[in-house]
Each structure stands twice: as C-alpha cells, then as structure tokens.
Scaffold this active site. Structure first.
Site, PDB file in Angstrom:
ATOM      1  N   GLY A 189       0.762  -1.241   0.000  1.00  0.00           N
ATOM      2  CA  GLY A 189       0.000   0.000   0.000  1.00  0.00           C
ATOM      3  C   GLY A 189       0.794   1.293   0.000  1.00  0.00           C
ATOM      4  N   ASP A 238      -8.350 -10.363  -8.086  1.00  0.00           N
ATOM      5  CA  ASP A 238      -7.372 -10.579  -9.152  1.00  0.00           C
ATOM      6  C   ASP A 238      -7.734  -9.664 -10.330  1.00  0.00           C
ATOM      7  OD1 ASP A 238      -5.938 -11.528 -11.290  1.00  0.00           O
ATOM      8  OD2 ASP A 238      -6.296 -13.643 -10.852  1.00  0.00           O
ATOM      9  N   LYS A 298       4.066  -0.395 -14.204  1.00  0.00           N
ATOM     10  CA  LYS A 298       5.407  -1.011 -14.211  1.00  0.00           C
ATOM     11  C   LYS A 298       5.522  -1.900 -15.451  1.00  0.00           C
ATOM     12  CE  LYS A 298       6.622  -3.913 -10.811  1.00  0.00           C
ATOM     13  NZ  LYS A 298       6.942  -3.904  -9.387  1.00  0.00           N
ATOM     14  N   TRP A 321       1.983   2.987  -2.581  1.00  0.00           N
ATOM     15  CA  TRP A 321       1.486   3.902  -3.624  1.00  0.00           C
ATOM     16  C   TRP A 321       0.138   4.478  -3.181  1.00  0.00           C
ATOM     17  CZ3 TRP A 321       2.599   2.568  -9.468  1.00  0.00           C
ATOM     18  CH2 TRP A 321       3.991   2.492  -9.658  1.00  0.00           C
ATOM     19  N   ASP A 323      -5.892  -5.392  -4.860  1.00  0.00           N
ATOM     20  CA  ASP A 323      -4.789  -6.357  -4.833  1.00  0.00           C
ATOM     21  C   ASP A 323      -5.344  -7.750  -4.528  1.00  0.00           C
ATOM     22  OD1 ASP A 323      -1.480  -5.911  -4.578  1.00  0.00           O
ATOM     23  OD2 ASP A 323      -2.213  -7.842  -3.844  1.00  0.00           O
ATOM     24  N   ASP A 363       1.387  -1.192 -10.229  1.00  0.00           N
ATOM     25  CA  ASP A 363       2.761  -1.611  -9.894  1.00  0.00           C
ATOM     26  C   ASP A 363       2.802  -3.138  -9.816  1.00  0.00           C
ATOM     27  OD1 ASP A 363       5.413  -1.356  -9.095  1.00  0.00           O
ATOM     28  OD2 ASP A 363       4.919  -1.080  -6.985  1.00  0.00           O
TER      29      ASP A 363
END
Ligand code: SAM
Length: 277
Positions: free
Chosen positions: A53, A91, A156, A55, A75, A116
C-alpha cells in the site's frame, strides 16, 4: 540473514521504513510525480496491485488529503486500511474484479490509474516477462473503462524482449507513451537484448530517467549511518504483510514444530546416485 541485512543492501528499503512508507516503491511514484506532475488536478485515482500500500499511501496523501479525493486500491492480498482509500481484494485479470472496479467509477471517471503489478517470480525469465505483460494488459483493460479521456496511466513494465509489442498496444489508446526509470527502481530487471524486433514493427518510445542524480542509487550499497556519524537504529517495517505466505512456517516455528535441518548422517539414504551422462 540478519535483521538489518536488507537495510544494509537497500537504502530505499531503509528510507521507506524511516519515513513511514509501507514499501520502498513509494519513492518510485514520488520521483515519477516530480518529473511528470502526475497528481496535478487529480481527484480520483485507481491503484492496481496495491499491497502493501505505499502507492496508495502516496495517493491518499497527495489527493485524498483534502477530503475531496477518492482512491480505489486493488490487490490479490489483503491490505491494512488507509484514510480515503476504498479497497477491493481481487485478481485484476478476472472479469469479476474488473467489473467491481468499473462499477465504482460509473459516471465519474478517474483522472489517474497506476499499476505496480508484479507476479510471483518463477526465475524463468520468459515466463516472468509474459506474466508481467499479462498483468499490464489487464490493468490497461481496466484503465480503458475507468479513465477519463486525456487521463494518465502509469504501469510497471519489464523492458524485456517483447516490450515493443506492449508499447504498440499502449499507443492504440494513448497519444503519448514513454518509458521512465525512477532512480529508486533497480537496474537488475533490464534485459540488455530488449526490443529485438526490427523493421516497421520496431517501436521506440522516449526514455526518461527521474529522481535527482544526486539522490541515492538503488543499485549501490550505503553505510547504515547515512549521515556519517549518528549511530544506526533499527526501524521495524511500517506495515508487515497481513497474511504472508510464510505465516504457517512462523506458527510452526513458534510451536517448535518446524522441520529441523536433516544432516547427511541422519538421512536414511546414504548413497548418492548419479545419472549416466
Ligand atoms: N505498489 C505497491 C506498494 O507500493 O506497496 C507494491 C506492489 S507489489 C510490487 C506487487 C503486487 O502485485 C503484490 O502485492 C501482488 O499481490 C500484486 N498482484 C500480482 N498479481 C496480481 C493480480 N493478478 N491481481 C491483483 N494484484 C496482483
């Protein structure tokens, strides 16, 4: 490994603990913001693959602080609560999770989507790269539903062999695509043979580094007493994982039931077979 070994190896890990961030990744988002003013005018944001957490912490502080901000964090893993952050455990590659996120933004699209995401690394480079690309595409799919026109998507990316394909997919949806490397992200994941495609299919996007050159280099080791003098004091992690995969092993260890190391002389098979060459 000792309690401070990661502190010794990774200056950003240590600084994150000292500054109350849940993960070192916080510095990546902060350095990206410094370069691109990501949070300017942003009141609604989505943080995909958000645990533990850091970000979301940054988003919560930068845009949620005024009370008008709205952050949705998603997440696979549970995450400790954060002010102004709505959490969804799921998911992002599943349709049901995507639908749940999209429902949050009905009529009020987000200004910023960040991701990310990182799969559990197998060590098989091509598999890891493929999985990472699938996460990025799942995030892009969600972004196309929840992001306002002209909104910003930050994700990312592993700059592996097939990065060109990802760039071309991103260029379908965004007028400007660029690759940025914050100083706090490590060099180790870069594949030197990346972008192997040739001819018209080869896509090159601008490459930008961000974070002061004078700031800490994530691939270097620094002494524990950074200020040079003041004695190092261990700081525990700000937010340990809520249900880490090693939890069962910790419980067994506490009860003294964790399997002890087997010494060769205790092993019932004393002969080592070799396979014919
Ligand atoms: N940005 C986070 C922070 O600052 O704390 C760190 C993210 S961590 C590097 C990568 C996260 O991706 C992990 O928490 C993992 O559970 C999550 N993840 C991996 N695959 C996922 C998936 N399919 N759906 C949702 N989250 C996923």
């Amino acid at each position: 490994m000792g309690r401070t070994s990661k502190d010794k190896r990774d200056v950003y890990y240590r600084l994150a603990k000292e500054n109350g961030w849940r993960a070192r990744s916080a510095f990546k988002l902060l350095q990206l913001d410094k370069e691109f003013q990501l949070f300017q005018g942003v009141t609604r944001a989505v943080d995909l693959c958000a645990a533990p957490g850091s970000w979301s912490q940054v988003l919560s502080q930068k845009i949620g602080g005024q009370g008008s901000g709205h952050v949705v964090a998603v997440d696979l893993q549970a995450m400790a609560p954060l002010p102004g952050v709505v959490q969804i455990q799921g998911d992002i590659t599943q349709l049901s999770t995507a639908k749940e996120i999209i429902q949050h933004f009905k009529g009020c699209p987000a200004d910023l989507v960040v991701c990310d995401g990182a799969p559990d690394v197998t060590g098989l480079h091509d598999v890891d790269e493929y999985m990472q690309a699938q996460l990025l595409l799942a995030a892009l799919n969600i972004a196309t539903h929840v992001l306002k026109p002209g909104g910003c998507f930050v994700a990312k990316i592993f700059r592996g062999r097939d990065v060109t394909l990802l760039y071309s997919q991103l260029q379908v949806f965004f007028s400007s695509v660029l690759c940025a490397k914050p100083r706090s992200s490590r060099n180790s994941s870069i594949d030197p043979d990346f972008n192997q495609l040739d001819g018209p299919t080869r896509i090159i996007v601008p490459f930008v580094t961000c974070g002061d050159l004078s700031s800490y280099d994530s691939d270097r080791s620094y002494p524990l007493d950074l200020e040079g003098g003041s004695e190092y004091k261990y700081t525990p992690p700000t937010q340990p994982p809520i249900s880490p995969p090693y939890q069962e092993a910790c419980t067994l260890k506490r009860k003294g039931q964790l399997a002890k190391e087997i010494r060769p002389q205790d092993c019932p098979i004393s002969r080592v077979d070799t396979f014919p060459q």
